[in-house]
Motif scaffolding. Sequence first.
Motif, PDB file in Angstrom:
ATOM      1  N   ASN A 215       0.817  -1.200   0.000  1.00 19.97           N
ATOM      2  CA  ASN A 215       0.000   0.000   0.000  1.00 19.97           C
ATOM      3  C   ASN A 215       0.860   1.263   0.000  1.00 19.97           C
ATOM      4  OD1 ASN A 215      -2.405   1.504   0.124  1.00 19.97           O
ATOM      5  ND2 ASN A 215      -2.164   1.725   2.330  1.00 19.97           N
ATOM      6  N   SER A 216       1.823   1.335   0.936  1.00 23.06           N
ATOM      7  CA  SER A 216       2.681   2.524   0.986  1.00 23.06           C
ATOM      8  C   SER A 216       3.520   2.652  -0.277  1.00 23.06           C
ATOM      9  CB  SER A 216       3.592   2.489   2.216  1.00 23.06           C
ATOM     10  OG  SER A 216       2.798   2.505   3.382  1.00 23.06           O
ATOM     11  N   ALA A 217       3.895   1.499  -0.876  1.00 24.40           N
ATOM     12  CA  ALA A 217       4.678   1.538  -2.111  1.00 24.40           C
ATOM     13  C   ALA A 217       3.904   2.276  -3.201  1.00 24.40           C
ATOM     14  CB  ALA A 217       5.021   0.121  -2.574  1.00 24.40           C
ATOM     15  N   SER A 218       2.611   1.972  -3.341  1.00 22.84           N
ATOM     16  CA  SER A 218       1.891   2.648  -4.432  1.00 22.84           C
ATOM     17  C   SER A 218       1.544   4.089  -4.067  1.00 22.84           C
ATOM     18  CB  SER A 218       0.662   1.862  -4.891  1.00 22.84           C
ATOM     19  OG  SER A 218      -0.094   1.496  -3.813  1.00 22.84           O
ATOM     20  N   VAL A 219       1.301   4.364  -2.785  1.00 22.28           N
ATOM     21  CA  VAL A 219       1.017   5.751  -2.396  1.00 22.28           C
ATOM     22  C   VAL A 219       2.259   6.630  -2.587  1.00 22.28           C
ATOM     23  CG1 VAL A 219       0.408   7.283  -0.483  1.00 22.28           C
ATOM     24  CG2 VAL A 219      -0.828   5.136  -0.788  1.00 22.28           C
ATOM     25  N   VAL A 220       3.432   6.106  -2.211  1.00 22.82           N
ATOM     26  CA  VAL A 220       4.648   6.918  -2.341  1.00 22.82           C
ATOM     27  C   VAL A 220       4.891   7.219  -3.824  1.00 22.82           C
ATOM     28  CG1 VAL A 220       6.521   5.182  -2.512  1.00 22.82           C
ATOM     29  CG2 VAL A 220       6.934   7.282  -1.326  1.00 22.82           C
ATOM     30  N   PHE A 221       4.597   6.249  -4.686  1.00 14.45           N
ATOM     31  CA  PHE A 221       4.825   6.446  -6.119  1.00 14.45           C
ATOM     32  C   PHE A 221       3.867   7.486  -6.704  1.00 14.45           C
ATOM     33  CE2 PHE A 221       4.232   5.282 -10.647  1.00 14.45           C
ATOM     34  CZ  PHE A 221       5.535   5.499 -11.085  1.00 14.45           C
ATOM     35  N   SER A 222       2.574   7.319  -6.419  1.00  9.94           N
ATOM     36  CA  SER A 222       1.618   8.241  -7.044  1.00  9.94           C
ATOM     37  C   SER A 222       1.792   9.657  -6.505  1.00  9.94           C
ATOM     38  CB  SER A 222       0.179   7.748  -6.858  1.00  9.94           C
ATOM     39  OG  SER A 222      -0.084   7.618  -5.483  1.00  9.94           O
ATOM     40  N   THR A 223       2.070   9.794  -5.199  1.00 10.36           N
ATOM     41  CA  THR A 223       2.225  11.139  -4.630  1.00 10.36           C
ATOM     42  C   THR A 223       3.488  11.812  -5.168  1.00 10.36           C
ATOM     43  OG1 THR A 223       1.197  10.277  -2.614  1.00 10.36           O
ATOM     44  CG2 THR A 223       2.192  12.450  -2.467  1.00 10.36           C
ATOM     45  N   TYR A 224       4.575  11.073  -5.204  1.00  6.23           N
ATOM     46  CA  TYR A 224       5.849  11.649  -5.646  1.00  6.23           C
ATOM     47  C   TYR A 224       5.761  12.092  -7.108  1.00  6.23           C
ATOM     48  CZ  TYR A 224      10.972  11.925  -6.487  1.00  6.23           C
ATOM     49  OH  TYR A 224      12.243  12.332  -6.797  1.00  6.23           O
ATOM     50  N   THR A 225       5.213  11.224  -7.951  1.00  5.22           N
ATOM     51  CA  THR A 225       5.185  11.561  -9.387  1.00  5.22           C
ATOM     52  C   THR A 225       4.212  12.713  -9.655  1.00  5.22           C
ATOM     53  OG1 THR A 225       3.639   9.726  -9.726  1.00  5.22           O
ATOM     54  CG2 THR A 225       5.943   9.326 -10.268  1.00  5.22           C
ATOM     55  N   GLU A 226       3.193  12.860  -8.805  1.00  9.94           N
ATOM     56  CA  GLU A 226       2.270  13.992  -8.952  1.00  9.94           C
ATOM     57  C   GLU A 226       2.896  15.301  -8.484  1.00  9.94           C
ATOM     58  OE1 GLU A 226      -1.609  13.596  -6.828  1.00  9.94           O
ATOM     59  OE2 GLU A 226      -1.632  11.708  -7.972  1.00  9.94           O
ATOM     60  N   LYS A 227       3.616  15.230  -7.340  1.00  5.17           N
ATOM     61  CA  LYS A 227       4.033  16.473  -6.681  1.00  5.17           C
ATOM     62  C   LYS A 227       5.394  16.981  -7.133  1.00  5.17           C
ATOM     63  CE  LYS A 227       0.739  16.795  -3.448  1.00  5.17           C
ATOM     64  NZ  LYS A 227       0.191  16.366  -2.211  1.00  5.17           N
ATOM     65  N   HIS A 228       6.217  16.129  -7.751  1.00  5.59           N
ATOM     66  CA  HIS A 228       7.573  16.590  -8.041  1.00  5.59           C
ATOM     67  C   HIS A 228       7.568  17.630  -9.158  1.00  5.59           C
ATOM     68  CE1 HIS A 228      11.829  16.866  -8.472  1.00  5.59           C
ATOM     69  NE2 HIS A 228      12.022  15.996  -7.497  1.00  5.59           N
ATOM     70  N   PRO A 229       8.118  18.819  -8.903  1.00  4.38           N
ATOM     71  CA  PRO A 229       8.027  19.911  -9.873  1.00  4.38           C
ATOM     72  C   PRO A 229       8.719  19.596 -11.205  1.00  4.38           C
ATOM     73  CG  PRO A 229       9.524  20.479  -8.073  1.00  4.38           C
ATOM     74  CD  PRO A 229       8.814  19.228  -7.681  1.00  4.38           C
ATOM     75  N   SER A 230       9.760  18.750 -11.197  1.00  4.18           N
ATOM     76  CA  SER A 230      10.436  18.547 -12.484  1.00  4.18           C
ATOM     77  C   SER A 230      10.051  17.233 -13.168  1.00  4.18           C
ATOM     78  CB  SER A 230      11.953  18.663 -12.315  1.00  4.18           C
ATOM     79  OG  SER A 230      12.390  17.841 -11.288  1.00  4.18           O
ATOM     80  N   LEU A 231       8.916  16.657 -12.784  1.00  5.92           N
ATOM     81  CA  LEU A 231       8.441  15.458 -13.499  1.00  5.92           C
ATOM     82  C   LEU A 231       7.229  15.812 -14.358  1.00  5.92           C
ATOM     83  CD1 LEU A 231       8.620  12.579 -10.851  1.00  5.92           C
ATOM     84  CD2 LEU A 231      10.084  12.914 -12.852  1.00  5.92           C
ATOM     85  N   GLU A 232       7.239  15.313 -15.592  1.00  4.60           N
ATOM     86  CA  GLU A 232       6.048  15.461 -16.446  1.00  4.60           C
ATOM     87  C   GLU A 232       4.965  14.542 -15.896  1.00  4.60           C
ATOM     88  OE1 GLU A 232       6.236  17.411 -19.351  1.00  4.60           O
ATOM     89  OE2 GLU A 232       8.205  17.962 -18.551  1.00  4.60           O
ATOM     90  N   LYS A 233       3.710  14.938 -16.099  1.00  5.60           N
ATOM     91  CA  LYS A 233       2.608  14.087 -15.631  1.00  5.60           C
ATOM     92  C   LYS A 233       2.630  12.753 -16.391  1.00  5.60           C
ATOM     93  CE  LYS A 233       0.506  16.664 -12.544  1.00  5.60           C
ATOM     94  NZ  LYS A 233       1.825  16.975 -11.941  1.00  5.60           N
ATOM     95  N   GLY A 234       2.370  11.694 -15.686  1.00  2.00           N
ATOM     96  CA  GLY A 234       2.291  10.373 -16.316  1.00  2.00           C
ATOM     97  C   GLY A 234       1.246   9.603 -15.567  1.00  2.00           C
ATOM     98  N   PRO A 235       1.122   8.295 -15.738  1.00  2.00           N
ATOM     99  CA  PRO A 235       1.832   7.475 -16.710  1.00  2.00           C
ATOM    100  C   PRO A 235       1.216   7.609 -18.115  1.00  2.00           C
ATOM    101  CG  PRO A 235       0.348   6.145 -15.356  1.00  2.00           C
ATOM    102  CD  PRO A 235       0.254   7.544 -14.844  1.00  2.00           C
TER     103      PRO A 235
END
Length: 333
Positions: A215-235
């Motif tokens: 559970n924490s594995a998928s939450v950490v992934f979705s939150t990080y990829t959403e919030k990181h300023p230098s990542l393009e939106k995905g997947p």
Amino acid sequence: SDAAAAEDETMSEQESLRCSSARNRGGVQRVEGKLRASVEKGDYYEAHQMYRTLFFRYMSQAKHAEARELMYNGALLFFSYNQQNSAADLSMLVLEVLEKSEAKVEDEILENLAKLFSQMDQNSPERVAFVSRALKWSTGGSSKLGHPKLHQLLAVTLWKEQNYSESRYHFLHSSDGEGCAQMLVEYSASRGFRSEVDMFVAQAVLQFLCLKNKNSASVVFSTYTEKHPSLEKGPPFVQPLLNFIWFLLLAVDGGKLTVFTVLCEQYQPSLKRDPMYNEYLDRIGQVFFGVPPKQSPSYGGLLGNLLNSLMGSGEEDDVGEEAQEDSSPIELD
């Protein structure tokens, strides 16, 4: 009637319990007033000795709640006068009461312990000793890694201190994937290279999965990829490694070994960026896809003898089938 008489009796028992606890409370408050006065005058040594004397007196009378409250408030008082040594000593006595009185683990107590931790000098050896004892108490003195809620509170304190690597360790043993992700975004932005943006989250996801915390594995992934300023939106993402992690989380839900195997083969070039990735994936294969462990008695080579186990420092008393199954040759740093 008998019932009414019995009820009266229990009522009066409760009443007298209430009165005696109110009386004790009054006693503690009087004593605290005196102690506070001597700390305010700057008589730190005398005050510290008085706290210790009272501690042993209360303990011998089995007044555990009073002892704990007195030591906790005393520690905070000494911290507020920057008397680190006295404060750390009383903080240890708080733990001693908890251990000896077999107190139940409650959120309020965990919050108090985290508060003491947050006031301690960041580089003091006392702080290290305090944390390991507090974590041990929080899981009933077992060799397990400590209560997830306490880990979470410690992680947040360390994050505020910008001690990201320690914070990260405690987040991994909590169940706060969201907090972990937000801390990692800040960690990567302030300390990481732009080319490693994807690696910060990949490592966290793989380690959460090694710890069987899907559970924490998928939450950490979705939150990080959403919030990181230098990542393009995905997947899908621009970075192949992020696509790998995204597919891996889907595969873990599906539990199909063939999907897992093909995925690991297809993404080998990305997985070579960190020699630990394949070690983590071996473990994940065992945990979620029923892959038998490698035959070699211990992982040599890369990891050498560092790898006691994912679960802390390989406790000796854990020998047996279950320990074998559960320990894992991976250090979480």
